[in-house]
Write a protein that holds these residues in place. Structure first.
Motif, PDB file in Angstrom:
ATOM      1  N   ALA A   1       0.834  -1.210   0.000  1.00  0.00           N
ATOM      2  CA  ALA A   1       0.000   0.000   0.000  1.00  0.00           C
ATOM      3  C   ALA A   1       0.866   1.257   0.000  1.00  0.00           C
ATOM      4  O   ALA A   1       2.031   1.239   0.407  1.00  0.00           O
ATOM      5  CB  ALA A   1      -0.914  -0.009   1.220  1.00  0.00           C
ATOM      6  N   PHE A   2       0.278   2.374  -0.450  1.00  0.00           N
ATOM      7  CA  PHE A   2       0.972   3.656  -0.514  1.00  0.00           C
ATOM      8  C   PHE A   2       0.559   4.521   0.675  1.00  0.00           C
ATOM      9  O   PHE A   2      -0.632   4.751   0.899  1.00  0.00           O
ATOM     10  CB  PHE A   2       0.643   4.389  -1.821  1.00  0.00           C
ATOM     11  CG  PHE A   2       1.336   3.798  -3.023  1.00  0.00           C
ATOM     12  CD1 PHE A   2       2.458   4.406  -3.557  1.00  0.00           C
ATOM     13  CD2 PHE A   2       0.874   2.630  -3.598  1.00  0.00           C
ATOM     14  CE1 PHE A   2       3.097   3.862  -4.665  1.00  0.00           C
ATOM     15  CE2 PHE A   2       1.503   2.071  -4.699  1.00  0.00           C
ATOM     16  CZ  PHE A   2       2.623   2.696  -5.234  1.00  0.00           C
ATOM     17  N   GLU A   3       1.548   4.992   1.409  1.00  0.00           N
ATOM     18  CA  GLU A   3       1.265   5.897   2.519  1.00  0.00           C
ATOM     19  C   GLU A   3       1.059   7.307   1.981  1.00  0.00           C
ATOM     20  O   GLU A   3       1.845   7.799   1.169  1.00  0.00           O
ATOM     21  CB  GLU A   3       2.409   5.887   3.527  1.00  0.00           C
ATOM     22  CG  GLU A   3       2.158   6.781   4.739  1.00  0.00           C
ATOM     23  CD  GLU A   3       3.252   6.687   5.788  1.00  0.00           C
ATOM     24  OE1 GLU A   3       3.104   7.299   6.863  1.00  0.00           O
ATOM     25  OE2 GLU A   3       4.261   5.999   5.527  1.00  0.00           O
ATOM     26  N   MET A   4       0.008   7.966   2.426  1.00  0.00           N
ATOM     27  CA  MET A   4      -0.242   9.345   2.030  1.00  0.00           C
ATOM     28  C   MET A   4       0.470  10.281   3.008  1.00  0.00           C
ATOM     29  O   MET A   4       0.774   9.908   4.146  1.00  0.00           O
ATOM     30  CB  MET A   4      -1.745   9.634   2.003  1.00  0.00           C
ATOM     31  CG  MET A   4      -2.518   8.740   1.064  1.00  0.00           C
ATOM     32  SD  MET A   4      -4.256   9.236   0.839  1.00  0.00           S
ATOM     33  CE  MET A   4      -4.054  10.653  -0.272  1.00  0.00           C
ATOM     34  N   THR A   5       0.733  11.497   2.560  1.00  0.00           N
ATOM     35  CA  THR A   5       1.462  12.481   3.359  1.00  0.00           C
ATOM     36  C   THR A   5       0.495  13.483   3.970  1.00  0.00           C
ATOM     37  O   THR A   5      -0.335  14.058   3.255  1.00  0.00           O
ATOM     38  CB  THR A   5       2.480  13.234   2.484  1.00  0.00           C
ATOM     39  OG1 THR A   5       3.392  12.292   1.909  1.00  0.00           O
ATOM     40  CG2 THR A   5       3.252  14.262   3.301  1.00  0.00           C
ATOM     41  N   PRO A   6       0.562  13.692   5.287  1.00  0.00           N
ATOM     42  CA  PRO A   6      -0.307  14.704   5.881  1.00  0.00           C
ATOM     43  C   PRO A   6       0.123  16.110   5.480  1.00  0.00           C
ATOM     44  O   PRO A   6       1.317  16.395   5.307  1.00  0.00           O
ATOM     45  CB  PRO A   6      -0.123  14.484   7.392  1.00  0.00           C
ATOM     46  CG  PRO A   6       1.212  13.856   7.521  1.00  0.00           C
ATOM     47  CD  PRO A   6       1.414  13.021   6.294  1.00  0.00           C
ATOM     48  N   VAL A   7      -0.836  16.998   5.321  1.00  0.00           N
ATOM     49  CA  VAL A   7      -0.556  18.404   5.040  1.00  0.00           C
ATOM     50  C   VAL A   7      -0.107  19.074   6.332  1.00  0.00           C
ATOM     51  O   VAL A   7      -0.745  18.920   7.376  1.00  0.00           O
ATOM     52  CB  VAL A   7      -1.805  19.092   4.453  1.00  0.00           C
ATOM     53  CG1 VAL A   7      -1.579  20.597   4.342  1.00  0.00           C
ATOM     54  CG2 VAL A   7      -2.148  18.499   3.091  1.00  0.00           C
ATOM     55  N   TYR A   8       0.977  19.796   6.270  1.00  0.00           N
ATOM     56  CA  TYR A   8       1.519  20.453   7.470  1.00  0.00           C
ATOM     57  C   TYR A   8       0.500  21.430   8.059  1.00  0.00           C
ATOM     58  O   TYR A   8      -0.118  22.218   7.355  1.00  0.00           O
ATOM     59  CB  TYR A   8       2.807  21.209   7.115  1.00  0.00           C
ATOM     60  CG  TYR A   8       3.467  21.862   8.310  1.00  0.00           C
ATOM     61  CD1 TYR A   8       4.424  21.176   9.047  1.00  0.00           C
ATOM     62  CD2 TYR A   8       3.114  23.155   8.706  1.00  0.00           C
ATOM     63  CE1 TYR A   8       5.019  21.759  10.153  1.00  0.00           C
ATOM     64  CE2 TYR A   8       3.709  23.734   9.812  1.00  0.00           C
ATOM     65  CZ  TYR A   8       4.649  23.038  10.533  1.00  0.00           C
ATOM     66  OH  TYR A   8       5.229  23.622  11.631  1.00  0.00           O
ATOM     67  N   GLY A   9       0.341  21.357   9.385  1.00  0.00           N
ATOM     68  CA  GLY A   9      -0.513  22.318  10.079  1.00  0.00           C
ATOM     69  C   GLY A   9      -1.994  22.050   9.955  1.00  0.00           C
ATOM     70  O   GLY A   9      -2.809  22.768  10.521  1.00  0.00           O
ATOM     71  N   GLU A  10      -2.381  21.006   9.205  1.00  0.00           N
ATOM     72  CA  GLU A  10      -3.794  20.705   9.007  1.00  0.00           C
ATOM     73  C   GLU A  10      -4.077  19.280   9.477  1.00  0.00           C
ATOM     74  O   GLU A  10      -3.456  18.328   9.000  1.00  0.00           O
ATOM     75  CB  GLU A  10      -4.183  20.829   7.524  1.00  0.00           C
ATOM     76  CG  GLU A  10      -4.049  22.238   6.968  1.00  0.00           C
ATOM     77  CD  GLU A  10      -5.138  23.155   7.461  1.00  0.00           C
ATOM     78  OE1 GLU A  10      -6.114  22.675   8.061  1.00  0.00           O
ATOM     79  OE2 GLU A  10      -5.010  24.368   7.232  1.00  0.00           O
ATOM     80  N   ASN A  11      -4.994  19.135  10.404  1.00  0.00           N
ATOM     81  CA  ASN A  11      -5.378  17.802  10.842  1.00  0.00           C
ATOM     82  C   ASN A  11      -6.373  17.203   9.865  1.00  0.00           C
ATOM     83  O   ASN A  11      -7.369  17.827   9.515  1.00  0.00           O
ATOM     84  CB  ASN A  11      -5.997  17.856  12.237  1.00  0.00           C
ATOM     85  CG  ASN A  11      -4.973  18.185  13.297  1.00  0.00           C
ATOM     86  OD1 ASN A  11      -3.826  17.771  13.204  1.00  0.00           O
ATOM     87  ND2 ASN A  11      -5.375  18.937  14.303  1.00  0.00           N
ATOM     88  N   GLY A  12      -6.100  15.984   9.425  1.00  0.00           N
ATOM     89  CA  GLY A  12      -7.089  15.265   8.624  1.00  0.00           C
ATOM     90  C   GLY A  12      -7.017  15.476   7.135  1.00  0.00           C
ATOM     91  O   GLY A  12      -7.901  15.013   6.413  1.00  0.00           O
ATOM     92  N   ILE A  13      -5.966  16.153   6.605  1.00  0.00           N
ATOM     93  CA  ILE A  13      -5.816  16.317   5.156  1.00  0.00           C
ATOM     94  C   ILE A  13      -4.528  15.606   4.732  1.00  0.00           C
ATOM     95  O   ILE A  13      -3.465  15.805   5.331  1.00  0.00           O
ATOM     96  CB  ILE A  13      -5.767  17.797   4.737  1.00  0.00           C
ATOM     97  CG1 ILE A  13      -7.009  18.536   5.235  1.00  0.00           C
ATOM     98  CG2 ILE A  13      -5.651  17.919   3.227  1.00  0.00           C
ATOM     99  CD1 ILE A  13      -7.013  20.017   4.909  1.00  0.00           C
ATOM    100  N   PHE A  14      -4.634  14.777   3.674  1.00  0.00           N
ATOM    101  CA  PHE A  14      -3.512  13.966   3.204  1.00  0.00           C
ATOM    102  C   PHE A  14      -3.409  14.072   1.691  1.00  0.00           C
ATOM    103  O   PHE A  14      -4.409  14.331   1.007  1.00  0.00           O
ATOM    104  CB  PHE A  14      -3.714  12.498   3.600  1.00  0.00           C
ATOM    105  CG  PHE A  14      -3.937  12.286   5.068  1.00  0.00           C
ATOM    106  CD1 PHE A  14      -2.887  11.987   5.915  1.00  0.00           C
ATOM    107  CD2 PHE A  14      -5.215  12.399   5.609  1.00  0.00           C
ATOM    108  CE1 PHE A  14      -3.090  11.796   7.274  1.00  0.00           C
ATOM    109  CE2 PHE A  14      -5.435  12.217   6.964  1.00  0.00           C
ATOM    110  CZ  PHE A  14      -4.367  11.906   7.799  1.00  0.00           C
TER     111      PHE A  14
END
Length: 390
Positions: A203-216
């Motif tokens: 599977a591919f791990e998504m990257t979280p957006v800095y400073g934002e909870n819950g966005i990848f």
């Protein structure tokens, strides 16, 4: 015939008679033994009655689940026609409806005696969940409600299931007993073909957006007909989702599917997942965007720190192709990003580390910098996770 012969004949007859009697005796013993075995393996008779006793204080006292460790229940053991090991489990309902899905709940713990110390915290979670389903909100708590309880009994092999009579506990009090709903901190893509072949190890791990909870975010290549799902863990644990999310196609990918999200047009896409808390649920929006990648800062056009078309990478056509940057405009530290609507560039930046691996900032601190000479380019393949400067 002499006397000796007569004696031998007589002895033979006696021996034959003894042996015959022995066979009869053995057969009789075997028959009796079989009958005894059948008697020691009794047949289960489905019980017709199962009584849950009314607790002494069911009508008057307040069962304060916040201050209690357990609630005692007792019952009569169902009659299966023989002494049997029985498992008991507990169901609760606010209105006494044990026939309609969602109107009652099964508690997690089971018991093997007719006297049960039922965990008060399990009852509190069920009472809270059922109250929310009836339209209450967290602000309404603590609450005191009537609660109906009944038991399920069955043999340890699951046979002989029977339910008891319901008993009403007139006053049951609980605080809000559910854990806070939180946004996910991790997100993974699993799919057919090049997206892991439905094996979580790929599977591919998504990257979280800095400073934002819950966005990848993640840039991936999809073949025509590729299908995928997402989950907060690398597992088939029931949390995976696909078309149950809100699906947005801003890249002309031709998205569809029933359960799995399918892609009809092959190509590279920037995929984002945005998680939001709605009541007690986490709702997801999956968006497919054009895979726009940019140089930023010193190596970019005129050293500009804004996202500009002059700094945009060329997009390959094949899964093994490389995104290629414009030539570096100056000798400087290399910084790159993808463009996510509403986010600053450094919320989705990344670099190529010394080992050639694409290193995403995510929620981390400012990354180590690598200075490259003017005129070089960056080459990136987001499926392999590798890149280089040359």
């Amino acid at each position: 015939m002499n006397t000796t012969d007569n004696k031998l004949i007589l002895a033979a007859k006696v021996l034959t008679l003894v042996l015959s009697m022995g066979v009869v005796l053995i057969v009789a013993i075997l028959i009796t033994s079989c009958e005894d075995d059948r008697g020691s393996n009794p047949v289960m008779h489905p019980p017709t009655e199962f009584t849950l006793n009314t607790p002494p204080y069911a009508a008057g006292a307040i069962y304060d689940l916040e201050a209690s460790r357990s609630v005692e229940l007792t019952c009569s053991q169902p009659d299966y026609g023989f002494t049997a090991a029985v498992n008991y489990s507990v169901q609760v309902s606010l209105g006494g409806d044990f026939a309609t899905e969602g109107k009652f709940m099964d508690l997690a713990t089971s018991y093997n005696t007719a006297r049960m110390e039922v965990d008060a915290s399990e009852i509190a979670v069920a009472q809270t969940t059922l109250a929310l389903a009836e339209g209450m909100t967290e602000d309404d708590f603590p609450i005191t409600t009537k609660m109906y309880v009944r038991l399920r009994a069955a043999l340890t092999n699951g046979e002989g299931e029977i339910y008891s009579n319901p008993v009403a506990l007139e006053n049951v009090r609980t605080i809000f007993a559910l854990s806070p709903t939180v946004l996910p901190t991790e997100m993974y893509i699993i799919g057919s073909g090049g997206l892991g072949a439905w094996d979580w190890t790929g599977a591919f791990e998504m990257t979280p957006v800095y400073g934002e909870n819950g966005i990848f975010w993640r840039i991936i290549y999809c073949a025509a007909g590729e299908e995928m799902k997402f989950n907060t863990a690398k597992a088939w644990d029931g949390g995976e989702f696909g078309t149950s999310a809100t699906v947005v196609d801003n890249a002309g990918a031709g998205l569809g599917g029933d359960g799995n999200i399918s892609v009809s047009k092959a190509g590279w896409y920037l995929v984002t997942v945005d998680a939001d808390i709605v009541g007690r649920d986490v709702k997801y929006t999956v968006s497919f965007e054009p895979p726009t990648v940019y140089l930023i800062g010193g190596v970019g056009y005129e050293g500009d720190w804004s996202i500009r078309d002059e700094n945009r990478f060329e997009v390959p056509t094949a899964a093994d192709g490389y995104f290629v940057s414009p030539p570096f405009g100056a000798t400087a530290e290399v910084r790159m990003c993808v463009s996510i609507a509403g986010e600053d560039w450094w919320h989705s930046e990344f670099i190529v580390a010394a080992d050639g691996v694409i290193n995403y900032r995510g929620r981390g601190d400012d990354q180590e910098r690598y200075t490259q000479s003017a005129g070089k380019r960056a080459y990136l393949n987001f499926m392999s996770g590798k890149g280089e400067y040359k």
